[in-house]
Every structure is written in structure tokens, then in C-alpha cells.
Design an enzyme around this catalytic site. Structure first.
Site, PDB file in Angstrom:
ATOM      1  N   SER A  73      -4.839 -31.662   2.895  1.00 41.44           N
ATOM      2  CA  SER A  73      -5.238 -30.264   3.095  1.00 41.44           C
ATOM      3  C   SER A  73      -6.635 -30.034   2.541  1.00 41.44           C
ATOM      4  O   SER A  73      -6.993 -30.550   1.475  1.00 41.44           O
ATOM      5  CB  SER A  73      -4.252 -29.341   2.376  1.00 41.44           C
ATOM      6  OG  SER A  73      -4.810 -28.047   2.236  1.00 41.44           O
ATOM      7  N   ARG A 118       7.828 -29.886   1.785  1.00 43.00           N
ATOM      8  CA  ARG A 118       8.441 -29.682   0.466  1.00 43.00           C
ATOM      9  C   ARG A 118       9.104 -30.942  -0.079  1.00 43.00           C
ATOM     10  O   ARG A 118       9.083 -31.188  -1.286  1.00 43.00           O
ATOM     11  CB  ARG A 118       9.457 -28.539   0.550  1.00 43.00           C
ATOM     12  CG  ARG A 118       8.807 -27.177   0.822  1.00 43.00           C
ATOM     13  CD  ARG A 118       9.861 -26.100   0.952  1.00 43.00           C
ATOM     14  NE  ARG A 118       9.301 -24.790   1.219  1.00 43.00           N
ATOM     15  CZ  ARG A 118       9.029 -24.319   2.439  1.00 43.00           C
ATOM     16  NH1 ARG A 118       9.244 -25.069   3.521  1.00 43.00           N
ATOM     17  NH2 ARG A 118       8.530 -23.103   2.586  1.00 43.00           N
ATOM     18  N   THR A 167      -5.651 -26.218  11.371  1.00 38.45           N
ATOM     19  CA  THR A 167      -4.453 -25.376  11.280  1.00 38.45           C
ATOM     20  C   THR A 167      -4.788 -24.053  11.953  1.00 38.45           C
ATOM     21  O   THR A 167      -5.765 -23.397  11.605  1.00 38.45           O
ATOM     22  CB  THR A 167      -4.035 -25.190   9.803  1.00 38.45           C
ATOM     23  OG1 THR A 167      -3.575 -26.450   9.318  1.00 38.45           O
ATOM     24  CG2 THR A 167      -2.915 -24.174   9.679  1.00 38.45           C
ATOM     25  N   TYR A 170      -8.707 -25.602   7.216  1.00 39.96           N
ATOM     26  CA  TYR A 170      -8.732 -24.175   7.519  1.00 39.96           C
ATOM     27  C   TYR A 170     -10.192 -23.871   7.766  1.00 39.96           C
ATOM     28  O   TYR A 170     -10.993 -23.876   6.821  1.00 39.96           O
ATOM     29  CB  TYR A 170      -8.245 -23.348   6.323  1.00 39.96           C
ATOM     30  CG  TYR A 170      -6.765 -23.429   6.059  1.00 39.96           C
ATOM     31  CD1 TYR A 170      -5.847 -23.011   7.017  1.00 39.96           C
ATOM     32  CD2 TYR A 170      -6.287 -23.886   4.838  1.00 39.96           C
ATOM     33  CE1 TYR A 170      -4.486 -23.057   6.755  1.00 39.96           C
ATOM     34  CE2 TYR A 170      -4.929 -23.927   4.573  1.00 39.96           C
ATOM     35  CZ  TYR A 170      -4.032 -23.514   5.535  1.00 39.96           C
ATOM     36  OH  TYR A 170      -2.690 -23.554   5.275  1.00 39.96           O
ATOM     37  N   HIS A 218       4.675 -23.630   9.835  1.00 39.31           N
ATOM     38  CA  HIS A 218       4.108 -23.608   8.487  1.00 39.31           C
ATOM     39  C   HIS A 218       5.226 -23.549   7.432  1.00 39.31           C
ATOM     40  O   HIS A 218       5.082 -22.921   6.376  1.00 39.31           O
ATOM     41  CB  HIS A 218       3.170 -22.404   8.328  1.00 39.31           C
ATOM     42  CG  HIS A 218       1.940 -22.658   7.510  1.00 39.31           C
ATOM     43  ND1 HIS A 218       0.680 -22.686   8.040  1.00 39.31           N
ATOM     44  CD2 HIS A 218       1.775 -22.897   6.181  1.00 39.31           C
ATOM     45  CE1 HIS A 218      -0.209 -22.908   7.065  1.00 39.31           C
ATOM     46  NE2 HIS A 218       0.452 -23.058   5.935  1.00 39.31           N
ATOM     47  N   LYS A 242      -2.541 -27.948  14.565  1.00 41.48           N
ATOM     48  CA  LYS A 242      -1.316 -27.700  13.788  1.00 41.48           C
ATOM     49  C   LYS A 242      -0.953 -26.225  13.865  1.00 41.48           C
ATOM     50  O   LYS A 242      -1.712 -25.377  13.380  1.00 41.48           O
ATOM     51  CB  LYS A 242      -1.534 -28.112  12.327  1.00 41.48           C
ATOM     52  CG  LYS A 242      -0.349 -27.861  11.428  1.00 41.48           C
ATOM     53  CD  LYS A 242      -0.587 -28.431  10.036  1.00 41.48           C
ATOM     54  CE  LYS A 242       0.649 -28.368   9.162  1.00 41.48           C
ATOM     55  NZ  LYS A 242       0.912 -27.057   8.589  1.00 41.48           N
ATOM     56  N   GLN A 251      -6.965 -32.150   7.260  1.00 37.54           N
ATOM     57  CA  GLN A 251      -6.634 -30.833   7.833  1.00 37.54           C
ATOM     58  C   GLN A 251      -7.590 -29.781   7.321  1.00 37.54           C
ATOM     59  O   GLN A 251      -7.855 -29.694   6.119  1.00 37.54           O
ATOM     60  CB  GLN A 251      -5.195 -30.440   7.451  1.00 37.54           C
ATOM     61  CG  GLN A 251      -4.816 -29.008   7.818  1.00 37.54           C
ATOM     62  CD  GLN A 251      -5.043 -28.013   6.689  1.00 37.54           C
ATOM     63  OE1 GLN A 251      -4.880 -28.361   5.514  1.00 37.54           O
ATOM     64  NE2 GLN A 251      -5.428 -26.791   7.029  1.00 37.54           N
TER      65      GLN A 251
HETATM   66  C1  LIG Z   1       3.274 -25.239  -1.040  1.00 36.32           C
HETATM   67  C2  LIG Z   1       2.824 -25.400   0.382  1.00 36.32           C
HETATM   68  C3  LIG Z   1       1.460 -25.382   0.697  1.00 36.32           C
HETATM   69  C4  LIG Z   1       1.038 -25.596   2.014  1.00 36.32           C
HETATM   70  N1  LIG Z   1      -0.308 -25.674   2.284  1.00 36.32           N
HETATM   71  C5  LIG Z   1      -0.717 -25.953   3.550  1.00 36.32           C
HETATM   72  C6  LIG Z   1      -2.092 -26.178   3.824  1.00 36.32           C
HETATM   73  O1  LIG Z   1      -2.947 -26.180   2.935  1.00 36.32           O
HETATM   74  N2  LIG Z   1      -2.430 -26.418   5.115  1.00 36.32           N
HETATM   75  C7  LIG Z   1      -1.518 -26.453   6.127  1.00 36.32           C
HETATM   76  O2  LIG Z   1      -1.874 -26.669   7.276  1.00 36.32           O
HETATM   77  N3  LIG Z   1      -0.197 -26.272   5.882  1.00 36.32           N
HETATM   78  C8  LIG Z   1       0.221 -26.047   4.617  1.00 36.32           C
HETATM   79  N4  LIG Z   1       1.564 -25.920   4.366  1.00 36.32           N
HETATM   80  C9  LIG Z   1       2.533 -26.124   5.448  1.00 36.32           C
HETATM   81  C10 LIG Z   1       2.916 -27.593   5.532  1.00 36.32           C
HETATM   82  O3  LIG Z   1       1.855 -28.371   6.048  1.00 36.32           O
HETATM   83  C11 LIG Z   1       4.117 -27.820   6.473  1.00 36.32           C
HETATM   84  O4  LIG Z   1       3.834 -27.233   7.714  1.00 36.32           O
HETATM   85  C12 LIG Z   1       5.434 -27.271   5.925  1.00 36.32           C
HETATM   86  O5  LIG Z   1       5.526 -27.461   4.537  1.00 36.32           O
HETATM   87  C13 LIG Z   1       6.591 -27.979   6.604  1.00 36.32           C
HETATM   88  O6  LIG Z   1       7.807 -27.466   6.217  1.00 36.32           O
HETATM   89  P1  LIG Z   1       8.728 -28.156   5.079  1.00 36.32           P
HETATM   90  O7  LIG Z   1       8.082 -27.863   3.772  1.00 36.32           O
HETATM   91  O8  LIG Z   1      10.027 -27.431   5.257  1.00 36.32           O
HETATM   92  O9  LIG Z   1       8.813 -29.623   5.370  1.00 36.32           O
HETATM   93  C14 LIG Z   1       1.998 -25.742   3.056  1.00 36.32           C
HETATM   94  C15 LIG Z   1       3.351 -25.743   2.732  1.00 36.32           C
HETATM   95  C16 LIG Z   1       3.779 -25.606   1.422  1.00 36.32           C
HETATM   96  C17 LIG Z   1       5.261 -25.659   1.116  1.00 36.32           C
END
Ligand SMILES: Cc1cc2nc3c(=O)[nH]c(=O)nc-3n(C[C@H](O)[C@H](O)[C@H](O)COP(=O)(O)O)c2cc1C
Length: 373
Positions: free
Chosen positions: A117, A300, A166, A140, A245, A221, A138
Site C-alpha cells: 500500500s 486481515r 485503488t 491512492y 475493500h 482494485k 498499490q
Molecule cells: C486495516 C486495513 C487497511 C487497509 N488499507 C488499504 C490500503 O491502504 N489500500 C487498499 O487498496 N486497500 C486497503 N485495505 C483493503 C484491503 O486491501 C483488502 O481489500 C481487504 O482487507 C480484504 O478483506 P479481508 O481483510 O476481509 O481479507 C485495507 C484493509 C484493512 C483491513
């Protein structure tokens, strides 16, 4: 390829995935725990991710020789130990002092790619240096075209193999666990008031492909419909990343496994299909592959490993996941992912109340606060 040995050294300490959830909860402050497990508003989207996965049953085949099972598969064109990658997660330094570098080490040690990220310390170059494993970047998008172009060049120089926008974060989802604590994570995706995320459109996809497409494949994404997947393929996008997300952006959308079939139909093999959202067990990953995904990203799940035991924790999560996947494939009568298709799954009523931790029934969800505080 011979099966790779476990190298995390944590076999005795962590024998099941739910032990990582427990250990992470013990280590993290309530604020950080909520940052990880929380989702937007009613958290219905997050629950639907699990519900969609739980609403699919297997159709196993028998009496096939499965004495040599291979769990390897290509991820973005190159062989990986599993058809899995680490999803991009911002603020990893909140879970481990080495942040994204520790996650990169764990993924590299095991043998799957990490998607880094743009809002995770220690940043692009330092994370790349931390491990020889494969990495995607990735972003933003903030700033102007020139700022983006500079980041693309830095990613190329640092050896990243793909670039990802994203595209589901024009507004920051209302994550009430954080809001009610008066914790602000907005800086993670805010763009300093110039609203670049909100003005993003297909023209930027075209600009990227024209200018950088030959250097670094592009992944989008945040695709949640067949319509958008088709437009992305028409623009020559290389990776279609189906995600909501992790339920953290728009509440009340479909679970991603429910979205997957229409995307796979629209893509028609023109791009790699990546999916995430609630994939916490080996069986979950096998279901996604059966329904046409090429790669499953975990979010997660690896954060629990990272919070509990740093890079080795990430590697150990992946080792257990591999064991679960291998067991699942074998019991389905498959000796690898090559023979998998939708004939191996069938819709069935879910028997579980969906929840961020409902994949781990050995956790005492009600009494120990795995969902709440
Ligand atoms: C704590 C946290 C921070 C996240 N930060 C980003 C991020 O910086 N960029 C992004 O594209 N997605 C981010 N996501 C989404 C994750 O890339 C992903 O889509 C998501 O966690 C998938 O679901 P899961 O946690 O149930 O596996 C984040 C998710 C979590 C839980």
C-alpha cells in the site's frame, strides 16, 4: 517442484489460524484492533463477504489419484507457492515496528507476492529492499500526473512487477468503530483537499496504459460489476481486482464471491482476476478458484500474523493456509488447481451467522469480544 518446507519456525506456537486472531487481539490496543477488524457503518458488506463464501458447498469427486498434490499457481504470470497474495494495507506500522517491510519478508520467505500500500511505512524503496520476494505497488492517486509518473518510475526502479490503482475510495468510508473513538484515519487516503480520487476516471486508465503500460502492468482494485470489468478489459487493464475493500468503503454491497461470476464472464480471460474480502480459510480460497478467480488476496488474515509474530507470523499464517488448501484439494479429488472449475461447488444455505471472525468457531465470539470491543 518439491513441496517447500515450513520455515517460519512457529509450528509449535501456532497450529491453527484462530490462534493468530487470539494472539493479535492480546497484543493490539483496542484502537488498533478496531482499525483492523472494523468496517463501514452497519458492517453489512463485511458480513456479506463471509455469507457469500459460506453459501457455497463443495461437490467432491472420489477415487482419483491425489497422492501428489501441487498447490502452486501463477500469480500475475509467474509461479507462486499458492494462488494467493497479500492485499495492500495502509498503516502496517501500527501492527509491527517494521510495518510493510516485515510483511514483505514474511510473504517472500513463504513464496507469494505482496501488494504494498502507498500509505504503509517504511515506503516503497525500503520495503522492496526488505525481501527478495515479488511485489506489486498499490496507489491512492494524489497529486498531479507528474507526481503519479514519478511514483511509477520509482516502483519500476525498485523492482515492483505491477501497479495498482485503488478506485473505490473517492470518499472515505464511515468506519464507526474509529469515528466513535474520535480516531481519524482520513489522512491515509485523503489527498490534501485536491480531490484527485474523486475526479479519477477512465481517462487516467487510458493515460496510464499509454504512458506506462509497457513498463508495469496495471491492476484496478475495486471492480464490483461485470460492466466495469468489461470497460477495464477494453482499456487493456491487466488485472481486475474484485473487492469491496473488506467492507470498509460502501456499506450494503454484495459479498465479493457473489460478484465474482459476472466479472469472470465479462473478462473472458482477457485479464487476471484477483479477489479479496473475507477469505480466511483454505476452503475459501479453493471456492474462489473454482468460480474463476486466478488469485485470492488476503487482508486481515495476514494482519493477525503480523501483529502476533511479525514476519514469521505472516509466513506461518501462509503455511497453515497451504495445509488447509492442500487438504481441501485432496478431499475434492484434485491434485492441483489445474483441474478446478465450477463443477466443484454448488450453492447451499449458510449455516453460520456471518461475522468478521465467523470462520473461526473456536473463538468465543460472544464472551471474548472478537467482534466488538
Ligand atoms: C486495516 C486495513 C487497511 C487497509 N488499507 C488499504 C490500503 O491502504 N489500500 C487498499 O487498496 N486497500 C486497503 N485495505 C483493503 C484491503 O486491501 C483488502 O481489500 C481487504 O482487507 C480484504 O478483506 P479481508 O481483510 O476481509 O481479507 C485495507 C484493509 C484493512 C483491513
Amino acid at each position: 517442484m518439491a513441496e517447500q518446507a515450513n520455515s517460519s519456525g512457529l509450528e509449535d506456537e501456532f497450529a491453527t489460524l484462530h490462534e493468530f486472531v487470539k494472539a493479535a487481539k492480546m497484543k493490539l490496543s483496542p484502537e488498533r484492533w478496531d482499525y483492523v477488524v472494523g468496517a463501514a457503518e452497519t458492517e453489512t458488506t463485511l458480513k456479506r463477504n463471509r455469507y457469500a463464501i459460506d453459501s457455497m458447498a463443495f461437490r467432491p469427486r472420489v477415487l482419483r489419484d491425489i497422492s501428489a498434490i501441487q498447490c502452486t499457481a501463477p500469480v500475475m504470470g509467474k509461479k507462486a507457492r499458492l494462488p494467493v497474495m497479500l492485499a495492500p494495507v495502509g498503516g502496517l506500522e501500527r501492527l509491527d515496528p517494521d510495518g510493510a517491510a516485515a510483511a514483505a519478508k514474511g510473504a517472500g520467505l513463504f513464496g507469494v507476492p505482496q501488494m504494498l500500500s502507498s500509505v504503509s511505512a517504511p515506503g516503497l524503496e525500503a520495503t522492496a529492499k526488505a525481501s527478495s520476494g515479488r511485489k506489486f505497488f498499490q496507489l491512492y492517486r494524489r497529486g498531479n500526473d507528474q507526481a503519479t509518473d514519478e511514483i511509477v518510475d520509482r516502483a519500476v526502479d525498485a523492482g515492483f512487477e505491477a501497479f495498482c490503482y485503488t478506485i473505490d475510495s473517492a470518499f472515505y468510508g464511515r468506519r464507526e468503530r474509529d469515528i466513535s473513538r474520535r480516531v481519524s484515519n482520513r489522512s491515509i487516503i485523503d489527498d490534501g483537499g485536491d480531490y484527485r480520487q474523486q475526479s479519477l476516471s477512465w481517462s487516467e486508465v487510458k493515460r496510464y496504459k499509454d504512458k506506462h503500460g509497457h513498463k508495469l502492468p496495471l491492476i484496478l482494485k475495486g471492480i464490483q460489476t461485470g460492466e466495469d470489468a468489461a470497460i477495464a478489459c477494453d482499456h487493456g487493464v491487466d488485472g481486475i481486482y474484485v473487492t469491496n475493500h473488506g467492507g470498509r468503503q460502501l456499506d450494503h454491497v454484495r459479498g465479493t464471491l457473489d460478484t465474482l461470476p459476472e466479472v469472470v464472464d465479462a473478462v473472458r480471460g482477457r485479464a487476471q482476476v484477483i479477489i479479496d474480502g473475507g477469505f480466511y480459510r483454505g476452503t475459501d480460497i479453493v471456492k474462489a478458484l473454482a468460480l474463476g478467480a486466478d488469485t485470492v488476496a488476503i487482508g486481515r488474515l495476514y494482519l493477525y500474523g503480523l501483529a502476533a509474530a511479525s514476519s514469521m507470523g505472516v509466513a506461518r499464517v501462509l503455511e497453515i493456509l497451504e495445509h488447509e488448501i492442500k487438504t481441501c484439494l485432496g478431499l475434492l479429488g484434485l491434485d492441483g488447481f489445474a483441474g478446478i472449475d465450477k463443477s466443484f461447488v454448488h450453492p447451499a444455505p449458510s449455516l453460520t451467522m456471518p461475522h468478521v471472525h465467523s470462520a473461526f468457531p473456536l473463538l468465543n465470539l460472544a464472551d471474548e469480544g472478537y467482534g466488538g470491543r
